[in-house]
Design an enzyme around this catalytic site. Structure first.
Site, PDB file in Angstrom:
ATOM      1  N   ASP A  21      23.891  25.159  -1.785  1.00  0.00           N
ATOM      2  CA  ASP A  21      23.030  24.746  -0.348  1.00  0.00           C
ATOM      3  C   ASP A  21      21.561  25.326  -0.385  1.00  0.00           C
ATOM      4  O   ASP A  21      20.912  26.312  -0.456  1.00  0.00           O
ATOM      5  CB  ASP A  21      23.706  25.036   0.819  1.00  0.00           C
ATOM      6  CG  ASP A  21      23.036  24.728   1.923  1.00  0.00           C
ATOM      7  OD1 ASP A  21      22.035  23.875   1.696  1.00  0.00           O
ATOM      8  OD2 ASP A  21      23.128  25.256   2.974  1.00  0.00           O
ATOM      9  N   SER A  37      30.109  28.600  -0.274  1.00  0.00           N
ATOM     10  CA  SER A  37      30.793  27.627   0.108  1.00  0.00           C
ATOM     11  C   SER A  37      32.031  27.448  -0.570  1.00  0.00           C
ATOM     12  O   SER A  37      32.280  27.392  -1.311  1.00  0.00           O
ATOM     13  CB  SER A  37      30.026  26.063   0.448  1.00  0.00           C
ATOM     14  OG  SER A  37      30.741  25.123   0.747  1.00  0.00           O
ATOM     15  N   ASN A  55      33.426  24.646   0.005  1.00  0.00           N
ATOM     16  CA  ASN A  55      33.367  23.324  -0.197  1.00  0.00           C
ATOM     17  C   ASN A  55      32.388  22.880  -1.573  1.00  0.00           C
ATOM     18  O   ASN A  55      32.103  21.905  -1.999  1.00  0.00           O
ATOM     19  CB  ASN A  55      32.757  22.530   0.995  1.00  0.00           C
ATOM     20  CG  ASN A  55      33.847  22.531   1.863  1.00  0.00           C
ATOM     21  OD1 ASN A  55      34.883  22.044   2.025  1.00  0.00           O
ATOM     22  ND2 ASN A  55      33.532  22.801   3.050  1.00  0.00           N
ATOM     23  N   ASP A  60      17.917  30.385  -2.157  1.00  0.00           N
ATOM     24  CA  ASP A  60      17.152  30.127  -0.968  1.00  0.00           C
ATOM     25  C   ASP A  60      17.119  30.854   0.143  1.00  0.00           C
ATOM     26  O   ASP A  60      16.337  31.258   1.160  1.00  0.00           O
ATOM     27  CB  ASP A  60      17.306  28.741  -0.439  1.00  0.00           C
ATOM     28  CG  ASP A  60      18.566  28.561   0.452  1.00  0.00           C
ATOM     29  OD1 ASP A  60      19.618  28.932  -0.169  1.00  0.00           O
ATOM     30  OD2 ASP A  60      18.500  27.903   1.286  1.00  0.00           O
ATOM     31  N   ASP A 108      22.451  29.185  -6.540  1.00  0.00           N
ATOM     32  CA  ASP A 108      23.157  28.960  -5.381  1.00  0.00           C
ATOM     33  C   ASP A 108      23.053  27.337  -5.137  1.00  0.00           C
ATOM     34  O   ASP A 108      22.436  26.773  -5.970  1.00  0.00           O
ATOM     35  CB  ASP A 108      22.196  29.385  -4.637  1.00  0.00           C
ATOM     36  CG  ASP A 108      22.560  29.226  -2.899  1.00  0.00           C
ATOM     37  OD1 ASP A 108      23.705  29.474  -2.605  1.00  0.00           O
ATOM     38  OD2 ASP A 108      21.756  28.775  -2.029  1.00  0.00           O
ATOM     39  N   ARG A 128      31.219  31.017   6.419  1.00  0.00           N
ATOM     40  CA  ARG A 128      31.641  30.345   7.590  1.00  0.00           C
ATOM     41  C   ARG A 128      31.913  31.276   8.724  1.00  0.00           C
ATOM     42  O   ARG A 128      31.453  30.861   9.786  1.00  0.00           O
ATOM     43  CB  ARG A 128      32.990  29.433   7.249  1.00  0.00           C
ATOM     44  CG  ARG A 128      33.065  28.518   8.154  1.00  0.00           C
ATOM     45  CD  ARG A 128      34.424  27.542   7.793  1.00  0.00           C
ATOM     46  NE  ARG A 128      34.180  27.100   6.375  1.00  0.00           N
ATOM     47  CZ  ARG A 128      35.265  26.591   5.769  1.00  0.00           C
ATOM     48  NH1 ARG A 128      36.364  26.648   6.247  1.00  0.00           N
ATOM     49  NH2 ARG A 128      35.086  25.995   4.481  1.00  0.00           N
ATOM     50  N   GLY A 136      23.092  30.589   3.728  1.00  0.00           N
ATOM     51  CA  GLY A 136      23.820  31.495   2.763  1.00  0.00           C
ATOM     52  C   GLY A 136      24.781  32.099   3.129  1.00  0.00           C
ATOM     53  O   GLY A 136      25.331  32.816   2.513  1.00  0.00           O
TER      54      GLY A 136
END
Ligand code: B16
Ligand code: MG
Length: 216
Positions: free
Chosen positions: A13, A116, A118, A170, A11, A51, A48
């Protein structure tokens, strides 16, 4: 006898880097402008998830027109992308580049599975794009974590079946996704990830060998 592990899937972030703070600051700016209460504690619930799901959780049941929801997500993303300019290779979490190098040296394939949209830009700024053989992001699949689709997509791109791959995550939604897909899992950090096959405070506190020995 179980299958040998052939791939590690990470993952982004909370595992490779800590963009949660930037997500928080961007949502917080939107929330303040719209007079919605939003705390750091609330932000933990957004870890996780996509959006759209993040917006739903920020709104805590408050109704919203679809056009307004789209406009708010767009605004949050503009704030977030501005914050991403701060990211440098030093923003990789401690021990991450060394762990990726060690995993590659051990002959493992390396994938990224991030919710994400991004993720590619974040990897570029971390100068870690070439560390991965396959990158799955918020554009790769329709059903986001806790659905297993994203990790299955990455495993497919790596050519490795789920039961021969380890997912490092996470977020509770991410560990749920890994387990639903039949992957091995390592829970990273302090969230509710006790259902992972093993847990560690950070990737930097693990060795490749320790992980491989635990996944059997
Ligand atoms: P974006 P991960 C997730 O990244 C974040 O943890 C989550 O807070 C965010 O809402 C999600 O990405 C979508 O991000 O708005 O940039 O598309 O943990 O899956 O790497
Ligand atoms: Mg995460």
């Amino acid at each position: 006898m179980t299958n040998p592990i052939r791939a590690f899937i990470f993952d982004l972030d909370g595992v490779i880097t800590d963009t949660a703070e930037f997500h928080f600051l961007a949502w917080k700016q939107l929330a303040d402008e719209e007079d919605i209460s939003f705390t750091r504690e609330d932000n933990e619930q957004l870890r996780g998830v996509s959006r759209r799901e993040s917006l739903n959780r920020m709104l805590k049941g408050r109704p919203i027109e679809e056009a307004t929801a789209q406009a708010w997500m767009e605004r949050k993303n503009i704030y977030y992308k501005k914050l991403l300019h701060q990211i440098t290779p030093e923003h990789a979490l401690p021990g991450v580049p060394a762990f990726l190098t060690a995993a590659r040296s051990a002959g493992l394939k390396l994938g990224l599975g991030s919710a994400s949209k991004n993720a590619a830009e974040v990897l570029e700024r971390l100068e870690l794009t070439r560390a991965f053989d396959a990158v799955g992001d918020g554009y790769s699949v329709v059903n986001s974590k806790p659905a297993p689709d994203l990790f299955v997509w990455v495993a497919g791109a790596l050519g490795v079946p789920p039961n021969e791959a380890v997912v490092f995550e996470d977020a509770e939604a991410g560990i749920d996704a890994a387990l639903a897909g039949g992957f091995w899992s390592v829970g990273i950090g302090t969230s509710t990830i006790g259902h992972a096959h093993m847990t560690a405070p950070g990737v930097g506190s693990l060795t490749v060998q320790t992980v491989l020995e635990r996944m059997r």
